[in-house]
Design an enzyme around this catalytic site. Structure first.
Site, PDB file in Angstrom:
ATOM      1  CG  ASP A 201      -7.361   4.336   6.481  1.00  0.00           C
ATOM      2  OD1 ASP A 201      -8.596   4.143   6.579  1.00  0.00           O
ATOM      3  OD2 ASP A 201      -6.825   5.463   6.472  1.00  0.00           O
TER       4      ASP A 201
ATOM      5  CD  GLU B 137      -2.021   1.283   3.061  1.00  0.00           C
ATOM      6  OE1 GLU B 137      -1.870   0.276   3.778  1.00  0.00           O
ATOM      7  OE2 GLU B 137      -2.549   2.316   3.469  1.00  0.00           O
TER       8      GLU B 137
ATOM      9  CG  ASP C  33      -3.698   2.153   9.650  1.00  0.00           C
ATOM     10  OD1 ASP C  33      -4.095   1.419   8.707  1.00  0.00           O
ATOM     11  OD2 ASP C  33      -3.167   3.263   9.457  1.00  0.00           O
TER      12      ASP C  33
ATOM     13  CG  ASP D 182       0.138   1.792   6.571  1.00  0.00           C
ATOM     14  OD1 ASP D 182       1.258   1.337   6.276  1.00  0.00           O
ATOM     15  OD2 ASP D 182      -0.261   2.918   6.246  1.00  0.00           O
TER      16      ASP D 182
END
Ligand code: 0RA
Length: 687
Positions: free
Chosen positions: A553, A470, A551, A549
């Site tokens: 997102d 990403e 997290d 990541d």
């Protein structure tokens, strides 16, 4: 075959028995003395050798020794009770996860026979529990109908349990035998009286064999729900007595679900499609028998663009498809094509130079098909592809007749279906033209590798892996940190699109999706007969690793990519070639000690051991994204095969995965919120 037919009649009868009679826990007085004075002795050596083989090579018998194999033990035991229900003698099965992680399965069937087995000179119960594959030997052909994926029998469960207790409630009496690692501790004995009838099995999976012995409620619940849908009229209850485990899932006290379906596959297909918008509310349903093959199928149409077919043979999910699915597809295409021709729809399309393909008929189709086959031939890599050629014709005929009849009786719905087919064909042709014109303008597109791909130098796909990363900055770190011999990096930009919400063919117009397809070297979309990508042998990397990541997102992008692979290239998942990288959440440092922590618990453990940050020099670095790590750190923590942690993506239960993906990507908010709350990993971090 004959014996099998008899069951079909009984299945119909058993559906009428719907009274819900909870099975009571029974208190049993243990009799220390052997009921018939018989000692368990050396005469059973041969048997023990059989079970020793199971303990030596458990994976050969139950698939694997991971969480999956652990749960298979339960299915194996439950399947025996399902067989008893299919034979018409059992209406209720109770599955309990006990506080000590042992499992109890109790049914209200006839009870496993306990009388002396003529040849073996011991109780029939003991034979069932200790002889490999003894289940079917009793009463060949008429007993074993269902059967877990491996169909190995309850003796394997026994062999892989430190302790197992079998109880049979028959003729007012309770009979019991206990085992240790598959070996009987005493002969079958009477231990009390009862008004119940049935079989009760309790086992404690062996922690020296399984990687984990902790059962997961959701996994068992999914399978019990599936079994209840596949076998209408049977009540299956699942109870979790582990109060602490339940509390962690936000449930107070004992957790319990009752699975029961009156409508069978009709209800199943509605459940799978419950978060999609229906084209019309009717379920097209058939339940019949052709050439001695019982066939049940349910079809629903929704307004999405994907095809979702789920098929079962003897209650086993045939994820690789096979002859029954082939028969289903052929019937569907033929009947709808004929209907389109009869109503002159095809004529109009031909004038616009639009042909209809098999895919067009199945856009927005959700269907479940379940057949019972007396002697199934399972083929394919995971032995979940039906090979019996006679089944194709039987299913084709049954589905053909039922669908023809439905279309005749329901002209309004028939028109909705055909209109949808026309739309699918028109959109597909338009998309193809658009793609061709893009490729003409840019001769480099289409062939070759995407410009963003940093490829590896090794040319043997078996050695190679591709990271889908990403963001360009993380992509940059990954390119610098990687081992370029075997690791390729494909950066993708932010959120890719949601494949659940666009027309099937639109996916191919999306740049990020096209880059992934080109890099992998295989075409997306499935082959008509065996559900594989058409040129699957051209796959350029044996491992595809999604690296995002740690997290919310990142999880979202994971989900979008997983949806893409699940819908467009499930073969990659089935073959165990799709992975998710796990970057650390923190780097904790105290003095000279530093440690990467991959979850909150690990961080707390570090603080426990080395103290918290009150002294100032004690430091916790929270990684907000992959881009915050330098290339060396990224290599060390996330990419180096020696030290990294990869999560392999599997499809345990395709029907449930289908439901989950459409729910996660759909419009309906409450079920999504509930799912995320139950499964959240980052909630506390990003809150
Ligand atoms: C064969 C014959 C009979 C019962 C069963 C199998 C049986 C097996 C299992 C396994 C779990 N629950 C079960 N319930 C029944 C009975 C034959 C007779 O009574 O005549």
């Amino acid at each position: 075959m004959k014996a099998y037919k008899k069951h079909v009649g009984r299945i119909a009868n058993s559906n009428k028995i719907r009274k819900f009679v909870p099975l009571k826990e029974i208190e049993i007085k243990m009799d220390e003395n052997n009921a018939n004075g018989q000692q368990y002795s050396a005469s059973n050596i041969q048997v023990l050798e059989g079970l020793e083989a199971v303990r030596k090579r458990p994976a050969m018998y139950i698939g694997d020794i991971s969480e999956k194999g652990l749960h298979h033990l339960v299915y194996e035991v439950v399947d025996n009770s399902i067989d008893e229900a299919l034979a018409g003698y059992c209406t209720h099965i109770e599955v309990t996860i006990n506080e000590d992680n042992s499992i109890t399965v109790q049914d209200n069937g006839r009870g496993i026979p306990v009388d002396m087995h003529e040849k073996e000179h011991r109780s029939a119960l003991e034979v069932v529990m200790t002889v490999l594959h003894a289940g079917g030997k009793f009463d060949k052909g008429s007993y074993k109908v269902s059967g877990g994926l491996h169909g190995v029998g309850v003796s394997c469960v026994n062999a892989l349990s430190t302790k197992m207790v079998s109880q049979v409630f028959r003729d007012g009496k309770i009979y019991q035998q206990e085992y240790s690692c598959g070996k009987p501790i005493y002969s079958v004995k009477e231990v009390g009286t009862t008004e119940l009838r049935g079989t009760r099995q309790q086992f404690w999976p062996d922690g020296s064999i399984f990687i984990t012995t902790t059962y997961r409620y959701d996994i068992l619940a999914n399978r019990m729900r599936e079994l209840a849908y596949l076998n209408a009229g049977i009540t299956i209850t699942l109870t979790d007595m582990r109060v602490d485990v339940n509390a962690a899932a936000g449930i107070e006290g004992i957790r319990k679900d009752v699975f029961y379906s009156e409508g069978g596959l009709r209800d199943f297909v509605k459940y799978i499609d419950s978060t999609r918008t229906h084209l019309f509310d009717d379920v097209i349903y058939l339940n019949t028998e052709k050439n001695e093959v019982p066939i049940e199928a349910a079809i629903m149409y929704n307004t999405s663009y994907s095809e979702n077919l789920h098929s079962y043979v003897n209650n086993i999910n045939t994820i690789e498809g096979g002859t029954h699915l082939q028969g289903f597809r052929t019937a569907l295409t033929r009947v709808l094509k004929k209907y389109a021709e009869d109503t002159k729809v095809t004529e109009k399309l031909e004038k616009q130079h639009i042909d209809i393909t098999g895919d067009d008929f199945r856009e927005g189709l959700t269907a479940v098909i379940s057949v019972k086959v007396a002697e199934p031939q399972f083929e394919g890599q995971t032995k979940t592809k039906l090979g019996n050629s006679e089944v194709a014709g039987a299913v084709q005929q049954a589905v053909g007749e039922a669908l023809t009849y439905y279309l005749e009786e329901h002209p309004k719905e028939a028109k909705l279906i055909v209109d949808k087919v026309v739309l699918a064909a028109t959109a597909r042709v338009a998309a193809r033209k658009a793609r061709e014109s893009v490729q003409r303008k840019n001769p480099m597109a289409g062939g070759g590798l995407p410009g963003k791909l940093a490829d590896c130098s090794d040319r043997d796909p078996a050695n190679c892996e591709m990271f889908i990363v990403e963001g360009d900055s993380a992509g940059g770190s990954a390119k610098q940190g990687r081992d370029r011999h075997f690791q390729a990096i494909l950066p993708i930009r932010g959120k890719i699109f949601n494949v659940e919400r666009v027309m099937w063919h639109k996916a191919f117009e999306h740049e990020e999706v096209n880059n992934i397809i080109q890099a992998l070297g295989v075409r997306f979309g499935l082959d008509e007969t065996d559900g594989k990508a058409a040129n699957y042998d051209k796959l350029r990397y044996y491992k595809t690793i999604i690296m995002t990541d740690a997290d919310v997102d990142g999880s979202h992008i994971d989900t979008l990519l997983l949806t893409l692979f699940f819908r467009y290239m499930p073969q990659l998942i089935r073959d165990g070639r799709l992975y998710i990288a796990t970057p650390p959440l923190y780097k904790c440092t105290k003095g000279k000690v530093s440690e990467y922590c991959y979850d909150e618990q690990a961080r707390l453990r570090f603080i426990d051991t080395y103290g918290d940050g009150t002294e100032g020099s004690v430091k916790t670095q929270r990684y907000k994204g992959l881009g915050e790590m330098n290339p060396e750190q990224l290599w060390e923590t996330t990419m180096n095969p020696e030290t990294r942690l990869l999560k392999q993506v599997t499809i345990e239960d395709a029907a449930e995965a289908d439901y989950t993906f459409s729910m996660l990507m759909g419009d309906d908010v409450p079920p999504r919120r509930e799912f995320i709350e139950r499964n959240a990993t980052y909630a506390n971090v990003d809150a």
